[in-house]
Scaffold this motif. Structure first.
Motif, PDB file in Angstrom:
ATOM      1  N   VAL A 103     -37.962 -11.888   5.062  1.00  8.49           N
ATOM      2  CA  VAL A 103     -39.385 -11.532   5.060  1.00  8.49           C
ATOM      3  C   VAL A 103     -39.575 -10.121   4.518  1.00  8.49           C
ATOM      4  N   ILE A 104     -38.775  -9.194   5.014  1.00  4.12           N
ATOM      5  CA  ILE A 104     -38.913  -7.802   4.580  1.00  4.12           C
ATOM      6  C   ILE A 104     -38.627  -7.665   3.085  1.00  4.12           C
ATOM      7  N   HIS A 105     -37.590  -8.337   2.610  1.00  4.78           N
ATOM      8  CA  HIS A 105     -37.266  -8.274   1.182  1.00  4.78           C
ATOM      9  C   HIS A 105     -38.380  -8.893   0.344  1.00  4.78           C
ATOM     10  N   ARG A 132     -22.792  -4.990   3.481  1.00  2.00           N
ATOM     11  CA  ARG A 132     -23.288  -5.136   2.098  1.00  2.00           C
ATOM     12  C   ARG A 132     -24.579  -5.947   2.064  1.00  2.00           C
ATOM     13  N   TYR A 133     -24.794  -6.752   3.083  1.00  2.00           N
ATOM     14  CA  TYR A 133     -25.904  -7.708   3.101  1.00  2.00           C
ATOM     15  C   TYR A 133     -27.016  -7.185   4.006  1.00  2.00           C
ATOM     16  N   LEU A 134     -28.250  -7.437   3.610  1.00  2.00           N
ATOM     17  CA  LEU A 134     -29.402  -6.942   4.351  1.00  2.00           C
ATOM     18  C   LEU A 134     -29.457  -7.621   5.717  1.00  2.00           C
ATOM     19  N   TYR A 135     -29.300  -6.824   6.773  1.00  2.00           N
ATOM     20  CA  TYR A 135     -29.266  -7.377   8.130  1.00  2.00           C
ATOM     21  C   TYR A 135     -29.813  -6.324   9.082  1.00  2.00           C
ATOM     22  N   PHE A 136     -30.734  -6.752   9.949  1.00  2.00           N
ATOM     23  CA  PHE A 136     -31.418  -5.832  10.849  1.00  2.00           C
ATOM     24  C   PHE A 136     -31.265  -6.267  12.298  1.00  2.00           C
ATOM     25  N   ASN A 137     -31.490  -5.309  13.189  1.00  2.00           N
ATOM     26  CA  ASN A 137     -31.818  -5.608  14.576  1.00  2.00           C
ATOM     27  C   ASN A 137     -33.344  -5.765  14.619  1.00  2.00           C
ATOM     28  N   ALA A 138     -33.822  -6.786  15.288  1.00  2.00           N
ATOM     29  CA  ALA A 138     -35.274  -7.027  15.330  1.00  2.00           C
ATOM     30  C   ALA A 138     -35.942  -6.270  16.464  1.00  2.00           C
ATOM     31  N   GLY A 139     -35.298  -5.207  16.974  1.00  2.00           N
ATOM     32  CA  GLY A 139     -35.886  -4.407  18.046  1.00  2.00           C
ATOM     33  C   GLY A 139     -37.123  -3.655  17.616  1.00  2.00           C
ATOM     34  N   TRP A 140     -37.231  -3.328  16.331  1.00  2.00           N
ATOM     35  CA  TRP A 140     -38.492  -2.834  15.756  1.00  2.00           C
ATOM     36  C   TRP A 140     -38.558  -3.251  14.297  1.00  2.00           C
ATOM     37  N   ALA A 200     -29.476 -10.547  -5.423  1.00  2.00           N
ATOM     38  CA  ALA A 200     -28.687  -9.406  -5.895  1.00  2.00           C
ATOM     39  C   ALA A 200     -29.341  -8.073  -5.527  1.00  2.00           C
ATOM     40  N   SER A 201     -30.671  -8.002  -5.608  1.00  2.00           N
ATOM     41  CA  SER A 201     -31.356  -6.730  -5.335  1.00  2.00           C
ATOM     42  C   SER A 201     -31.384  -6.381  -3.850  1.00  2.00           C
ATOM     43  N   SER A 202     -30.973  -7.303  -2.989  1.00  2.00           N
ATOM     44  CA  SER A 202     -30.941  -7.014  -1.542  1.00  2.00           C
ATOM     45  C   SER A 202     -29.621  -6.387  -1.110  1.00  2.00           C
ATOM     46  N   LEU A 203     -28.619  -6.389  -1.993  1.00  2.00           N
ATOM     47  CA  LEU A 203     -27.275  -5.950  -1.625  1.00  2.00           C
ATOM     48  C   LEU A 203     -27.147  -4.428  -1.648  1.00  2.00           C
ATOM     49  N   ASP A 204     -26.266  -3.916  -0.798  1.00  2.00           N
ATOM     50  CA  ASP A 204     -25.925  -2.498  -0.800  1.00  2.00           C
ATOM     51  C   ASP A 204     -24.670  -2.333  -1.665  1.00  2.00           C
ATOM     52  N   PRO A 205     -24.797  -1.793  -2.885  1.00  2.00           N
ATOM     53  CA  PRO A 205     -23.648  -1.722  -3.789  1.00  2.00           C
ATOM     54  C   PRO A 205     -22.566  -0.761  -3.323  1.00  2.00           C
ATOM     55  N   ASP A 206     -22.881   0.090  -2.348  1.00  2.00           N
ATOM     56  CA  ASP A 206     -21.876   1.019  -1.835  1.00  2.00           C
ATOM     57  C   ASP A 206     -20.889   0.347  -0.887  1.00  2.00           C
ATOM     58  N   GLN A 207     -21.201  -0.876  -0.479  1.00  2.00           N
ATOM     59  CA  GLN A 207     -20.326  -1.604   0.439  1.00  2.00           C
ATOM     60  C   GLN A 207     -19.553  -2.679  -0.335  1.00  2.00           C
ATOM     61  N   PRO A 208     -18.298  -2.926   0.055  1.00  2.00           N
ATOM     62  CA  PRO A 208     -17.485  -3.907  -0.683  1.00  2.00           C
ATOM     63  C   PRO A 208     -17.955  -5.337  -0.456  1.00  2.00           C
ATOM     64  N   TYR A 257     -19.675 -14.513   3.577  1.00  2.00           N
ATOM     65  CA  TYR A 257     -20.963 -13.816   3.713  1.00  2.00           C
ATOM     66  C   TYR A 257     -21.859 -14.051   2.500  1.00  2.00           C
ATOM     67  N   THR A 258     -21.305 -13.908   1.305  1.00  2.00           N
ATOM     68  CA  THR A 258     -22.128 -14.033   0.104  1.00  2.00           C
ATOM     69  C   THR A 258     -22.742 -15.423  -0.001  1.00  2.00           C
ATOM     70  N   GLN A 259     -21.945 -16.436   0.203  1.00  2.00           N
ATOM     71  CA  GLN A 259     -22.470 -17.800   0.060  1.00  2.00           C
ATOM     72  C   GLN A 259     -23.510 -18.111   1.126  1.00  2.00           C
ATOM     73  N   ILE A 260     -23.275 -17.649   2.349  1.00  2.00           N
ATOM     74  CA  ILE A 260     -24.223 -17.914   3.438  1.00  2.00           C
ATOM     75  C   ILE A 260     -25.557 -17.237   3.165  1.00  2.00           C
ATOM     76  N   TRP A 261     -25.524 -15.919   2.895  1.00  2.00           N
ATOM     77  CA  TRP A 261     -26.782 -15.208   2.686  1.00  2.00           C
ATOM     78  C   TRP A 261     -27.471 -15.667   1.388  1.00  2.00           C
ATOM     79  N   LYS A 262     -26.706 -15.873   0.333  1.00  2.00           N
ATOM     80  CA  LYS A 262     -27.327 -16.289  -0.941  1.00  2.00           C
ATOM     81  C   LYS A 262     -28.042 -17.627  -0.799  1.00  2.00           C
TER      82      LYS A 262
END
Length: 402
Positions: free
Chosen positions: A300-302, A247-255, A233-241, A217-222
């Protein structure tokens, strides 16, 4: 002598037709009873608006928990964008527009339904909505605006939501919704901060699917953040391992929403086109269809200073909106108020004729199979099954409709 029996249906067929008509009549009566009860409840609530500081009545036993909408309406004016194409998406847009007018009467702004022209990337396709659908949209105050898809079109229909952003006026806040969404509460009371864009978190671990021996995941998203000069680094959720998908910024594009649709759309289109054309080594094993919009959207959002939605946006996918996806899933997993809403809308004389040839609407709403068959299949399951498992169960029962 004429033998009239040639034109009469076989006894078994006649019995089935009579049984079907009886079911429809019984379901109509039941829906009317529920509708009258809901109208009485709404009237009672309106009567209590004069004393908003008084304690609210406790919910009835069995009523699904639902967060209350904030009492103070937002002063922000924003436009709403949907995509309407052909019969299916067109009717979904009508249902959205009808639910908006019904449940968010205080909302101000333009409701724009983007319709792709049968040219450019949609050349050779039938994209226009039927005339009865167009009339219904106009009745509910929607504006139909055409656009020409130049990049995605028939090769990637989800790209409509990206290219349609060009229709919206620059500098005016916007919210995009997938057409298979209902407005269930006062949308104008959602706490939007358009300077900090966000998108739906009603998603699961659909992308990426890291291969056994990497990249992870890290290598793909980075690789994507680095490609477009963004701070990963600032896009990550530090509460997730580490290496956990959340841990990685990911959305449903429904809205999703933002302050300037032109700037948002420019980045969205440019970056999505680049990723599709040259995914890069880290994405070599990853599928981008249908995930391309959800791969690009977090970037885009980030880039525009946004991120994960906070509690002020809980109304989206909550008390203000419901992204139901299709009727089978609606009856399988959405709360009672949503099922009641779709049934009320389907009975509207401006909408009912549009659903006359829709098998899902006829079986699940008119004949009542949504309530009599689907809801009992999933009632009381905690935790609820995954969407994949839900779809499989519905298919086995012959109750899955596109």
């Amino acid at each position: 002598m004429t033998d009239d029996s040639k034109d009469a249906p076989p006894p078994a067929a006649a019995d089935r037709a009579a049984e079907r008509a009886a079911r429809q009549a019984a379901n109509r009566a039941e829906r009317e009873e529920r509708r009258a009860a809901r109208q009485a409840e709404r009237a009672a609530r309106k009567g209590s608006d004069k004393g908003r500081d008084q304690p609210q009545p406790a919910p009835q036993p069995g009523t699904p928990a639902k967060a209350a909408a904030p009492q103070l309406a937002s002063s922000q004016v924003f436009n709403i964008l949907l995509v309407g194409q052909g019969q299916r998406l067109g009717v979904q847009a009508v249902l959205f527009a009808a639910s908006l007018r019904r449940n968010a009467p205080g909302w101000r702004g333009r409701l724009i339904v983007a319709e792709p022209r049968p040219e450019g990337a949609w050349a050779g396709s039938r994209t226009a909505m039927p005339e009865p659908v167009r009339r219904a949209l106009a009745d509910f105050g929607a504006e139909i605006l055409p656009f020409t898809a130049t990049c995605f079109g028939a090769s990637y229909p989800h790209g409509n939501k990206i290219e349609a952003l060009t229709l919206l006026p620059a500098g005016q806040p916007f919210v995009f919704f997938d057409s298979d969404t209902l407005v269930t509460g006062p949308l104008d009371r959602v706490g939007f901060d358009f300077s900090r864009p966000a998108a739906s978190m009603r998603r699961s671990a659909t992308w990426p699917e890291p291969p056994l021996y990497g990249p992870g995941y890290t290598q793909i998203w980075k690789s994507l953040y680095d490609r477009f000069g963004l701070d990963f680094a600032s896009s990550l959720d530090p509460d997730q391992p580490d290496e956990h998908w959340e841990r990685y910024l990911y959305f449903n594009a429904g809205w999703f929403f933002g302050a300037d649709p032109q700037e948002f759309g420019r980045r969205f289109l440019d970056w999505a086109a680049q990723i599709r054309a040259e995914p890069g080594e880290a994405l070599a094993c990853q599928s981008l269809d249908p995930w391309l919009d959800q791969v690009t959207l977090p970037l885009v959002i980030h880039a525009l200073g946004g991120g994960r939605p906070g509690p002020e946006l809980a109304g989206l996918d909550g008390w203000a909106t419901c992204h139901y996806r299709n009727l089978s899933l609606l009856y399988a997993r959405e709360p009672e108020p949503v099922a009641g809403l779709i049934e009320d809308l389907a009975a509207d004389p401006r909408i009912a004729p549009l659903l006359a040839e829709d098998e899902a609407a006829q079986r699940l709403i008119a004949e009542g199979e949504g309530r009599s068959r689907i809801r009992p299949m999933f009632d009381g399951e905690n935790p609820p099954p995954t969407e994949k498992a839900t779809r499989q169960r519905l298919r086995r029962a012959g109750l899955w409709f596109r």
